[in-house]
Write a protein that holds these residues in place. Sequence first.
Motif, PDB file in Angstrom:
ATOM      1  N   CYS A  72      55.249   1.534  18.542  1.00  0.00           N
ATOM      2  CA  CYS A  72      53.945   0.922  18.339  1.00  0.00           C
ATOM      3  C   CYS A  72      53.982  -0.468  18.607  1.00  0.00           C
ATOM      4  O   CYS A  72      54.569  -1.339  18.029  1.00  0.00           O
ATOM      5  CB  CYS A  72      53.313   1.335  17.069  1.00  0.00           C
ATOM      6  SG  CYS A  72      51.767   0.529  16.884  1.00  0.00           S
ATOM      7  N   CYS A 132      48.511  -2.624  18.891  1.00  0.00           N
ATOM      8  CA  CYS A 132      47.383  -3.369  19.762  1.00  0.00           C
ATOM      9  C   CYS A 132      46.232  -2.744  18.942  1.00  0.00           C
ATOM     10  O   CYS A 132      45.190  -3.163  19.601  1.00  0.00           O
ATOM     11  CB  CYS A 132      47.512  -2.998  21.122  1.00  0.00           C
ATOM     12  SG  CYS A 132      47.305  -1.064  21.223  1.00  0.00           S
ATOM     13  N   ARG A 133      46.014  -1.840  18.150  1.00  0.00           N
ATOM     14  CA  ARG A 133      45.057  -1.237  17.553  1.00  0.00           C
ATOM     15  C   ARG A 133      43.949  -0.656  18.753  1.00  0.00           C
ATOM     16  O   ARG A 133      42.777  -0.274  18.144  1.00  0.00           O
ATOM     17  CB  ARG A 133      43.953  -2.241  16.810  1.00  0.00           C
ATOM     18  CG  ARG A 133      44.886  -2.886  15.661  1.00  0.00           C
ATOM     19  CD  ARG A 133      44.281  -4.065  15.131  1.00  0.00           C
ATOM     20  NE  ARG A 133      45.023  -4.922  14.147  1.00  0.00           N
ATOM     21  CZ  ARG A 133      44.784  -4.248  12.977  1.00  0.00           C
ATOM     22  NH1 ARG A 133      43.892  -3.601  12.370  1.00  0.00           N
ATOM     23  NH2 ARG A 133      45.622  -5.126  11.999  1.00  0.00           N
ATOM     24  N   CYS A 184      44.023   2.501  19.458  1.00  0.00           N
ATOM     25  CA  CYS A 184      43.909   3.790  18.827  1.00  0.00           C
ATOM     26  C   CYS A 184      42.957   3.888  17.730  1.00  0.00           C
ATOM     27  O   CYS A 184      41.889   4.712  17.890  1.00  0.00           O
ATOM     28  CB  CYS A 184      45.212   4.626  18.412  1.00  0.00           C
ATOM     29  SG  CYS A 184      46.047   3.479  17.220  1.00  0.00           S
ATOM     30  N   CYS A 200      46.689   5.014  24.305  1.00  0.00           N
ATOM     31  CA  CYS A 200      48.078   4.017  23.539  1.00  0.00           C
ATOM     32  C   CYS A 200      48.924   3.768  24.748  1.00  0.00           C
ATOM     33  O   CYS A 200      49.337   4.516  25.790  1.00  0.00           O
ATOM     34  CB  CYS A 200      48.949   5.249  22.951  1.00  0.00           C
ATOM     35  SG  CYS A 200      50.276   4.443  22.290  1.00  0.00           S
TER      36      CYS A 200
HETATM   37  S1  SF4 Z   1      47.251   2.554  20.575  1.00  0.00           S
HETATM   38 FE1  SF4 Z   1      47.835   2.517  18.492  1.00  0.00          FE
HETATM   39  S2  SF4 Z   1      49.613   3.726  18.323  1.00  0.00           S
HETATM   40 FE2  SF4 Z   1      49.506   2.900  20.350  1.00  0.00          FE
HETATM   41  S3  SF4 Z   1      50.587   0.880  20.722  1.00  0.00           S
HETATM   42 FE3  SF4 Z   1      48.345   0.552  20.070  1.00  0.00          FE
HETATM   43  S4  SF4 Z   1      48.371   0.426  17.688  1.00  0.00           S
HETATM   44 FE4  SF4 Z   1      49.997   1.687  18.223  1.00  0.00          FE
END
Ligand code: SF4
Length: 177
Positions: A42, A45-46, A48, A87
């Motif tokens: 992970c 990046c937020r 999700c 993601c």
């Molecule tokens: S989308 Fe969510 S799980 Fe995937 S890298 Fe970004 S913060 Fe992490």
Amino acid sequence: MSFLKIILRNLRKGPATDPYPFGDTFTPDGLRGKIKYNPQACVACRMCEHVCAGGAIRITEAEDKSGLNFTLWHNTCAFCGLCQHYCPTKAIRLTTDFHTAHRQADKYNYVETGFIKYVACRRCGQPMVPVVKELLSRVYGDLEGPTKAFENLCEGCRRQISTESGVNKRWTEESKR
Ligand code: SF4
Ligand code: SF4
């Protein structure tokens, strides 16, 4: 076929339905079930958290500021799969495990959690989310040079190095004219 023959044939064949919940059952590959999170992949990046249809994901800084806590509540999840789809590093994925039935009192136990520990930027020392190889290989493919060069450098230092190397290259090219 007479009705009696049908009964006899079915008795010989045995049950046609799954024994679940007293035995195993079949789950199709594409079933959207419980979610698995991998903090090692992970990049925080937020995305999700942003796209989550059910508001089931929270990423918050730990009280001692040593890293980030990831929490996903299965009782709020709509199993839409958007988190997995967006993601960038495949750190979050839906499994085929559909065992999500629980009592109301247990709803806060049906969570998927993870912790991303900050590391120090090797150039400026600022605490940062580690730059994981899943991201670097996505950006640079198999190129070992840039992958190694940008390992554990914070966003600011990466930007500065990229800009400086770009300027130097341009300067060298200009001076050859
Ligand atoms: S989308 Fe969510 S799980 Fe995937 S890298 Fe970004 S913060 Fe992490
Ligand atoms: S599957 Fe959908 S509702 Fe569930 S955590 Fe992912 S984005 Fe949110």
